[in-house]
Enzyme design. Structure first.
Site, mmCIF file in Angstrom:
data_model
loop_
_atom_site.group_PDB
_atom_site.id
_atom_site.type_symbol
_atom_site.label_atom_id
_atom_site.label_comp_id
_atom_site.label_asym_id
_atom_site.label_seq_id
_atom_site.Cartn_x
_atom_site.Cartn_y
_atom_site.Cartn_z
ATOM 1 N N ALA A 1 -1.011 -4.789 6.749
ATOM 2 C CA ALA A 1 -1.726 -5.451 5.652
ATOM 3 C C ALA A 1 -0.906 -5.543 4.374
ATOM 4 C CB ALA A 1 -3.033 -4.699 5.369
ATOM 5 N N LYS A 2 0.128 -4.717 4.272
ATOM 6 C CA LYS A 2 1.030 -4.715 3.116
ATOM 7 C C LYS A 2 0.269 -4.646 1.797
ATOM 8 C CE LYS A 2 4.636 -7.138 5.684
ATOM 9 N NZ LYS A 2 3.856 -7.405 6.923
ATOM 10 N N ARG A 3 -0.661 -3.717 1.716
ATOM 11 C CA ARG A 3 -1.456 -3.536 0.506
ATOM 12 C C ARG A 3 -0.693 -2.690 -0.508
ATOM 13 N NH1 ARG A 3 -4.025 -7.149 3.054
ATOM 14 N NH2 ARG A 3 -6.284 -7.129 3.237
#
Length: 273
Positions: free
Chosen positions: A95-97
């Site tokens: 998700a690369k949050r």
């Protein structure tokens, strides 16, 4: 899932393969489009055909978010299916949050508590207070972007800051974070020559390595420079496996591609013994 449990699965299956479930409805077999939920139908067949050959699955959430609420429901069904039927599989929400603390806490709750993922990828640009909320969750893992395989990685990641590449600063600083024992790192397979220096900074941490296969990364080189005493690698392949065929035999074709990689991984694991 603990790191020890993940390592046990790697040795049991003689594999450190992670399969990326990046579902594009324009690429999946056309007969699946007749299903009520084509994305989940595709994932289920891929999972059932390959689960014995890999230790992890990594849905990239963008491929689900692009289809709105229906895509999110497909993601939820996929992770529930994995956790129910193959609980020994390590799951990664790609998700690369990464945001300010209270927002990161909510992101973490979404992926760890609501969906039930074992790990999530996180961008480190905003620093300590955007990462530590993820690290606060017990037996969950935060996979920090360190050195990626895209062309734009050189825009920032390898720039010198006080005579040291920025990605090295990220690695060293992250070791000081509360809960850092739950950190893993993304290092692109096309950057295999950097792995020796990375291992000097984080000798035992697990590395999630995308880019083997369709992006041109070399498995043998990654293992030569990046494998640790506890293996320490999860090699991801997405398109090269899940889109091996778009015909009725797509799941079997995916299993064959996965098995090809698994056999190569067994050779590398044998070198540890």
């Amino acid at each position: 899932m603990t790191t020890e449990q993940l390592v046990a699965q790697i040795h049991k299956k003689q594999s450190f393969l992670c399969i990326g479930l990046d579902v594009d409805l324009t690429k999946i077999p056309q007969h699946l489009l007749k299903e009520e939920d084509p994305i989940f139908a595709f994932n289920k067949e891929i999972i059932d055909a390959t689960h014995h050959l890999c230790v992890a699955y990594k849905p990239n959430t963008a491929f689900y978010e692009a289809y709105g609420i229906k895509g999110w429901v497909s993601l939820e069904k996929t992770i529930k299916y994995l956790n129910t039927n193959y609980p020994d599989i390590f799951t990664i929400a790609d998700a690369k949050r990464g945001d300010i603390g209270n927002t990161s806490t909510m992101y973490a709750k979404a992926f760890f508590e609501d969906l039930g993922f074992d790990s999530v990828t996180v961008a480190p640009y905003m620093g300590k207070d955007s990462v530590e909320p993820f690290l606060a969750f017990r037996d969950k893992h935060t996979i920090l972007l360190a050195l990626t395989s895209n062309a734009g990685a050189f825009d920032y990641q390898t720039k010198l800051v006080d005579n040291k590449e920025l990605y090295k600063q990220v690695l060293e600083t992250s070791k000081t974070y509360k809960g850092a024992e739950n950190l893993m790192y993304v290092v692109g397979a096309t950057k295999a020559e950097y792995l020796s220096e990375i291992r000097q900074i984080i000798p035992n941490s697990f590395l999630l390595v995308p880019g083997v296969g369709a992006q041109g990364g070399n498995l043998a080189d990654v293992c030569k420079y990046g494998m640790s005493s506890n293996v320490g690698l999860l090699i991801n392949s997405s398109r090269g496996i899940i889109y091996a065929s778009n015909n009725l035999d797509f799941a079997n074709a995916a299993a064959q591609k996965a098995q090809d990689l698994q056999k190569q991984m067994k050779i590398e694991l044998d070198k540890l013994n």
